[in-house]
Scaffold this active site. Structure first.
Site, mmCIF file in Angstrom:
data_model
loop_
_atom_site.group_PDB
_atom_site.id
_atom_site.type_symbol
_atom_site.label_atom_id
_atom_site.label_comp_id
_atom_site.label_asym_id
_atom_site.label_seq_id
_atom_site.Cartn_x
_atom_site.Cartn_y
_atom_site.Cartn_z
ATOM 1 N N SER A 101 9.352 19.599 -17.441
ATOM 2 C CA SER A 101 9.470 18.850 -16.184
ATOM 3 C C SER A 101 8.668 19.500 -15.046
ATOM 4 O O SER A 101 7.454 19.534 -15.099
ATOM 5 C CB SER A 101 10.957 18.722 -15.835
ATOM 6 O OG SER A 101 11.163 17.791 -14.818
ATOM 7 N N LYS A 151 8.100 16.632 -20.889
ATOM 8 C CA LYS A 151 8.944 15.705 -20.122
ATOM 9 C C LYS A 151 8.127 15.196 -18.943
ATOM 10 O O LYS A 151 7.937 15.893 -17.953
ATOM 11 C CB LYS A 151 10.221 16.386 -19.629
ATOM 12 C CG LYS A 151 11.130 15.476 -18.796
ATOM 13 C CD LYS A 151 12.435 16.173 -18.441
ATOM 14 C CE LYS A 151 13.324 15.255 -17.620
ATOM 15 N NZ LYS A 151 12.880 15.185 -16.206
ATOM 16 N N GLN A 182 13.386 11.619 -12.319
ATOM 17 C CA GLN A 182 14.688 11.014 -12.035
ATOM 18 C C GLN A 182 14.983 11.035 -10.532
ATOM 19 O O GLN A 182 14.542 11.927 -9.820
ATOM 20 C CB GLN A 182 15.832 11.767 -12.759
ATOM 21 C CG GLN A 182 15.867 11.582 -14.256
ATOM 22 C CD GLN A 182 14.738 12.297 -14.978
ATOM 23 O OE1 GLN A 182 14.441 13.444 -14.690
ATOM 24 N NE2 GLN A 182 14.090 11.602 -15.886
#
Length: 395
Positions: A298, A323, A327
């Site tokens: 991420s 990733k 979000q």
């Protein structure tokens, strides 16, 4: 009478779920996407709900709250996206602590032992540290209430509290005959995500364990201190870093870029693009190596991907996790929240790394006995040794 009561309960839950589907998002904004098909009036759903309420053999296990929460979690599971999650009140509080990097408590890492709760380590300078708690201590009571290894969540909850308030912890310590009490005053605890040191005389090393709200400031402080020691190159270690906040990684990345350089861009379901650029002029000359492994994910991959695309650093280690989605957290205003994937992100060169990861410039696998360990002695850390070797060739 009992059947009438059950009917009323079913009607209430049905009304709540119907409201959930048809009226508003949890955070109060009007629904922008229509709920179509038979979902709002699905008779099978209502029938199953009524059957569970009427016949499940352990009625205490199917309370209204549990059923409603289960239905909400079912909605998130239906996305088949492991990163879209519903947080109840406690889960949301834990998430906020992780993101903000601070909480009020005594500052100790614990884990369930064989029988008791065991101390991994007190945070340096924390109330627990000052009170004399040591690694390996067993916490057998808190405020006079007996604690076993099964009570670790309750123990965490009790040890956290308002700043300046006391909590009494009863300790069982190897080599000490009897348990003893420690009265500890809760204080603000800052989770440490940045650590640094000098390796090989003149090379700076900064490890980032997570990108929370405090990370940019701590990173900049570490970088300033290392530069003050006269470092000629820098290693940024992102191994085992699962990610964190987007704003945080953008701020950290800015330390090594010109002002207004593209770091990452996002695209949502409508194709809208949002660019994130460096927000100040950083050091573009300091030789830089970034260490990655399969647990670098991420936000870590945003940093690594940016540095690789812009040829600002050499990546060494193993391929990253992969990733490439972002979000957003929606506060539901009742203590709970929804964390939902809302966009994809792309590196400056337009690479989408989701489920692919980022290949380092130089692949170096760790020694087998250390591949799952975070703290590895320098003479056994062959990835770090390679980073030092590469930096030395640059100055």
């Amino acid at each position: 009478m009992k059947k009438r009561l059950q009917l009323v309960v079913v009607i209430i839950i049905t009304a709540l779920i119907t409201y959930l589907f048809t009226t508003f998002y949890y955070f109060g904004l009007p629904v922008t996407g229509n709920v179509t098909g038979d979902i709002p009036k699905n008779q099978k759903f209502l029938k199953i709900l009524a059957l569970i309420k009427s016949y499940y053999y352990q009625p205490n296990q199917v309370t209204d709250q549990k059923l409603l929460e289960g239905a909400i979690r079912g909605l998130t599971l239906a996305t088949e996206d492991p990163y879209t999650e519903y947080y109840n009140k406690k889960e949301f509080q834990d998430f906020l602590i992780q993101s903000k990097g601070t909480y009020y408590g005594i500052g100790v890492t614990i884990e369930p032992g064989e029988h008791f709760i065991e101390v991994i380590t007190p945070f340096e300078g924390s109330p627990a540290d000052k009170a004399g708690i040591k690694p390996g201590d067993k916490i057998i009571k808190i405020n006079g209430k007996t604690m076993t290894s099964k009570d670790i969540d309750r123990a965490v909850s009790i040890m956290r509290g308002q700043k300046g308030t006391p909590v009494t912890v009863t300790i069982l310590r190897d080599g000490v005959d009897n348990p003893f009490d420690l009265k500890i005053i809760r204080d603000e605890i800052k989770i440490k995500t940045v650590s640094y040191k000098i390796v090989d005389k003149n090379i700076g090393y900064i490890r980032i364990s997570n990108f929370d709200e405090n990370t940019p400031q701590d990173f900049q402080s570490a970088l300033t201190n290392l530069k003050g020691e006269g470092i000629k190159g820098l290693i940024v270690d992102l191994r085992f870093n699962p990610g964190g906040l987007l704003d945080s990684v953008v701020a950290v990345s800015s330390n090594f870029l010109k002002n207004n350089q593209l770091i990452v861009y996002l695209k949502d379901r409508f194709g809208n693009r949002q660019d994130y650029k460096s927000n100040f002029a950083g050091d573009t000359n300091l030789p830089l190596v970034v260490l990655t492994n399969g647990y670098s994910a991420s936000a870590s991959e945003i940093f690594a991907g940016c540095m690789k695309d812009l040829k600002r650093a050499t990546l060494i280690g193993e391929k990253t996790f992969g990733k490439g989605i972002v979000q957003e957290v929606f506060d539901l205003k009742d203590g709970s929240a929804l964390k939902m994937t809302v966009s994809q992100y792309f590196t400056p060169n337009g690479n989408y790394i989701h489920k692919k990861g980022i290949q380092p410039d130089i692949v170096v696998k760790p020694l087998n006995e250390y591949k799952e360990k975070i703290n590895v002695p320098l003479d056994k850390d062959i990835q770090l040794q390679k980073a030092i070797e590469v930096l030395k060739e640059k100055f």
